[in-house]
Design a protein around this motif. Sequence first.
Motif, PDB file in Angstrom:
ATOM      1  N   HIS A 244       0.843  -1.197   0.000  1.00  0.00           N
ATOM      2  CA  HIS A 244       0.000   0.000   0.000  1.00  0.00           C
ATOM      3  C   HIS A 244       0.879   1.248   0.000  1.00  0.00           C
ATOM      4  N   HIS A 246       0.683   5.709   1.189  1.00  0.00           N
ATOM      5  CA  HIS A 246      -0.044   6.842   1.779  1.00  0.00           C
ATOM      6  C   HIS A 246       0.874   8.050   1.766  1.00  0.00           C
ATOM      7  N   HIS A 285       4.805   0.153  -0.157  1.00  0.00           N
ATOM      8  CA  HIS A 285       5.531  -0.657   0.821  1.00  0.00           C
ATOM      9  C   HIS A 285       4.676  -1.791   1.371  1.00  0.00           C
TER      10      HIS A 285
HETATM   11 FE   LIG Z   1       1.965   1.897   5.590  1.00  0.00          FE
END
Ligand SMILES: [Fe+2]
Length: 319
Positions: A244, A246, A285
């Motif tokens: 994912h 962010h 990651h």
């Molecule tokens: Fe993360």
Amino acid sequence: MAEYTDKNNSFKSLRDLPAQVDTNPETTARSRARYFNSGNAFMVGSSPIPDMVFEKEPRKAFSDSTATALIPCDISSQLGCNYAATSPLILVYYARINGGEVLPTIFNASGALAYVISGSGETSCQDEIIKWGKGDVFLMPGGKKQNHRAFEEPVILWIATNEPQLAFENSSIKDATLVSGMVHYPSQEINRQFDLVYSIDADQDVSGSAVIFSSCDQELNKNILPTLTAGINSLPPNAKQRPHRHNSIAISLVIEGEGCFSLIDGKKKKWLPWATMITPPVSVHSHHNDGNKMAKFLIVQDGGIYSYTRAMGFEFVDN
Ligand SMILES: [Fe+2]
């Protein structure tokens, strides 16, 4: 260095144009003005945040020849700022307190989160005192003095603050409304919270099985501090976290885990005991546990600021 516009107009690109000043600075206020443009004022903080692993600092903290002190994980020269920083908004330290000694601290931060890596002792702040031991987490108010005292054995703490955030704005924390007093999360209670998390099936849309720390002061935000999130994430044996990304940065402390590694933008980062790792913002990651024991890592992120600005940009990246 500010300059007047080149009279010969020799600049090939707006990007090359230096800062401009008023050509007729009749007043001091006019002389203070600087002018940039859409070509040379975009992406100012463009030096990349390294996906680095801090090994030297924990080694120093664990060395019996090290005096009682704070040991910062400081990459300010790489980040291009003139104050100590582990990331643009977060500063992490290891603290070594030799047996029977006291380490005083005062952080110009919204608050400071500590994890007890080893040893036991007590922290006093204003009229409060708490006793802590290995695996405990505690939160201290910013702008207030603390005294940390190690009992017989040396103590090693890991401390995270948002000091660079305040330094960036040249601001000082003025009172203790964000953290009204010390907050204590004993290891036994943290383990009970993990048992609860594991007793309820996690949704596939939930990233990892984590215990997140907050306080009565930040209960509405569900954060540890307005701009910071903190929690202990876990990975069962032979498991991996879905890839994912962010927009928040993650700074992690490896607590336990054998045969664990992270993949950060395709690069393998082996987990080293008690090392601090940076997962840069926006990087894809995933965390992997190839061992036979539960793995745990403490994660501090500047996630509060992205939640508040509705700009977390979280997504799973499965391919
Ligand atoms: Fe993360």
